[in-house]
Design an enzyme around this catalytic site. Structure first.
Site, PDB file in Angstrom:
ATOM      1  N   GLY A  40       0.475  -1.552   0.053  1.00 46.66           N
ATOM      2  CA  GLY A  40       0.602   0.067  -0.273  1.00 46.66           C
ATOM      3  C   GLY A  40       0.647   1.398  -0.033  1.00 46.66           C
ATOM      4  N   ALA A 271       1.103  19.188   1.071  1.00 47.35           N
ATOM      5  CA  ALA A 271       1.021  18.351   1.850  1.00 47.35           C
ATOM      6  C   ALA A 271       0.090  18.370   3.178  1.00 47.35           C
ATOM      7  CB  ALA A 271       2.498  18.103   2.700  1.00 47.35           C
ATOM      8  N   HIS A 445      19.167   1.935  33.502  1.00 49.16           N
ATOM      9  CA  HIS A 445      20.149   2.862  33.076  1.00 49.16           C
ATOM     10  C   HIS A 445      21.768   2.885  32.286  1.00 49.16           C
ATOM     11  CE1 HIS A 445      22.206   6.588  34.783  1.00 49.16           C
ATOM     12  NE2 HIS A 445      23.104   6.502  34.991  1.00 49.16           N
TER      13      HIS A 445
END
Ligand code: FAD
Ligand code: NAD
Length: 466
Positions: A40, A271, A445
């Site tokens: 698509g 756009a 972390h």
């Protein structure tokens, strides 16, 4: 005549994911696609080629814009646009072939050609050579997607005045590019060409960028883009465009009234949104009437015609690949007699610029408008050790939670990699999680994901690292 349980018209994320799920559920399924390739808009001229250019241009900018030098890497980069486009095309080709393989794996018949509904239970497919095949089926699923919305007075020639498809394959880096519409496409593709060297001006009708996005996030993002060199003309409407062989001239007027001005650029990208695509689909043969914007309405993916279903961009809701995918899965599950469901309150949205923007759930604007009592926790990437060490400190994370129950109502972020990290909030929200659930979950972390944890801590006022 071939007999099916399901015939899907359209091979995009709605169509191909639906086909896979239908195959898994043991439904005899065919997928009809006219463009000659599966995937698509998303795989061929949307999500994937745009991300290929965003990645490559980000690397180029890191090399040319001083970031590499700052890290102690000295290089003399040279742009090879032909190769940049070629690697994009190769990746897209591999992805579309991958989808074709998935059709075979799930025993789905891929039928090439344009499909037309020809009354209940019948789809006629016209192949490239003009020959027609008739498919009989218990269920038809419309997944025909969308196309760019045209702008009156600005004719797209895909030479100088381009839509998103044209902007993915410009033959050169423009010296100047005007983007009409400060939405997702304008800012992503504007970023690509900006990083490669174009001067980019964004002309937007409204007085803000990214309508619908949390205003605080959108405003912060606009400042970051301005710092990168983007120019914005907000509250401005384009009233006409004239393209010559080498340039485009645009007439622009302030929406609030005032003098018109003329802008010039090598290329213009239009756009201003996308609209559903249903041309030649034969909707009239089953009595389906789309609304004024071309949208086919649905009730749990059922259209008004018995046995005809609809998913993806062609129906209501955000025009996003993952929304199309989720609808398609739920639709096939309903067809198979299972309990298919989509939670429309938890569909994330990501803008793959640098830094990224990621949002899920309700914005502060939504909560204020609805009069909901909420608490906010915020954390800046400036205080996140990983972001600091990587020199990517622009942006922040914001977590919104119900003032009484602490249930997370939304999260909005601008910053490095927030597009990947928003998934943690989606999962928390899907489980009805609270900000405390995220705040008390151990995060690795040093990662940028700690910014989400610290923002969640902030809801109850115990952010530790800022
Ligand atoms: P589509 O992908 O549009 O697929 C529909 C298919 O149906 C098309 O291939 C078409 O050829 C075919 N078709 C239509 N009519 C017929 C017919 N009669 N017979 C046979 N075939 C037919 N979304 C995101 O979530 N993330 C992103 O990063 C993102 N980036 C994007 C970037 C760009 C430049 C663009 C334009 C879009 C982007 N999107 C993104 C949006 C995303 O592409 C769409 O939301 C998504 O493709 C919708 O899927 P769909 O299956 O509904 O329709
Ligand atoms: P959009 O709706 O995101 O933005 C369009 C912008 O154009 C808005 O800001 C609107 O106010 C503005 N506008 C409308 N008419 C105008 C006019 N006449 N003059 C100036 N400005 C005008 O649409 P888009 O950027 O074209 O993207 C289309 C769709 O594709 C979106 O729904 C988006 O979800 C999807 N998409 C998603 C991604 C992603 O998820 N990263 C990327 C690209 C596209």
């Amino acid at each position: 005549m071939a007999q099916y349980d399901v015939v899907i018209i359209g091979g995009g994320p709605g169509g191909y994911n639906g086909a896979i799920r239908a195959g898994q559920l043991g439904l005899k399924t065919a997928i009809v696609e006219g463009r000659g390739k599966l995937g698509g808009t998303c795989l061929n001229v949307g999500c994937m080629p745009s991300k290929a250019l965003l990645h490559a241009s980000e690397m180029y900018e890191a090399a040319t814009g001083g970031e590499f030098a700052k890290l102690g890497i000295e290089v003399k980069p040279k742009l090879n646009l032909v190769q940049m486009m070629a690697q994009k095309a190769e990746s897209v080709e591999a992805l579309t072939k991958g989808v074709e393989f998935l059709m075979k794996k799930n025993k789905v018949d891929y039928i090439k050609g344009w499909g037309r509904i020809d009354g209940p239970g019948k789809v006629v497919v016209k192949a490239e050579d003009g020959s027609e095949t008739v498919l009989e089926t218990k269920n038809i699923v419309i997944a025909t997607g969308s196309e760019p919305t045209p702008l009156p007075g600005v004719t797209i020639d895909n030479q100088r005045i381009v839509d998103s498809t044209g902007a993915l394959s410009l033959p050169e880096v423009p010296k100047s590019l005007i983007v009409i519409g400060a939405g997702v496409i304008g800012l992503e593709l504007g970023s690509v060409w900006k990083r490669l060297g174009a001067e980019v001006t964004v002309v937007e009708f409204l007085d803000r960028i990214l309508p619908g996005t949390d205003t605080e996030v959108a405003n912060a993002f606009q400042k970051i883009l301005a710092k990168q060199g983007f120019k914005f003309k907000l509250g401005a409407k384009v009233t006409g465009a004239t393209a010559s062989a080498k340039q485009v001239e645009l007439t622009v007027e302030p929406v609030a009234g005032g003098a018109a001005e003329t802008l010039q650029a090598d290329y213009v990208l239009v756009a201003i949104g996308r609209r559903p695509f249903t041309e030649g689909l034969g909707l009239e043969s089953v009595g389906i009437v789309p609304d004024k914007r071309g949208v086919i309405a649905n009730d749990h993916f059922k259209t008004t015609a018995p046995g005809v279903w609809v998913v993806g961009d062609v129906t209501s809701g955000p025009m996003l690949a993952h929304k199309a995918e989720d609808e398609a899965v739920a639709c096939m599950e309903l067809i198979a007699g299972k309990a298919g469901h989509v939670n429309y309150g938890i569909i994330p949205g990501v803008i793959y610029t640098s830094p990224e923007v990621a949002t899920v759930g309700q914005t502060e604007d939504d909560l204020k408008a609805a009069g909901v009592a909420y608490k906010v926790g915020k954390f800046p990437f400036l205080a996140n050790s990983r972001a600091k060490i990587n020199h990517e400190t622009d942006g922040f994370v914001k977590v919104l939670a119900d003032a009484k129950t602490d249930r997370i109502l939304g999260a909005h972020a601008v910053g490095p990699n927030v597009g990947d990290m928003i998934a943690e909030i989606c999962v928390a929200m899907e489980f009805g999680g609270s900000s405390e659930d995220v705040a008390r979950t151990c995060h690795p972390h040093p990662t940028r994901s700690e910014a989400f944890r610290q923002a969640a801590m902030g809801v109850e006022g115990w952010t530790m690292q800022a």
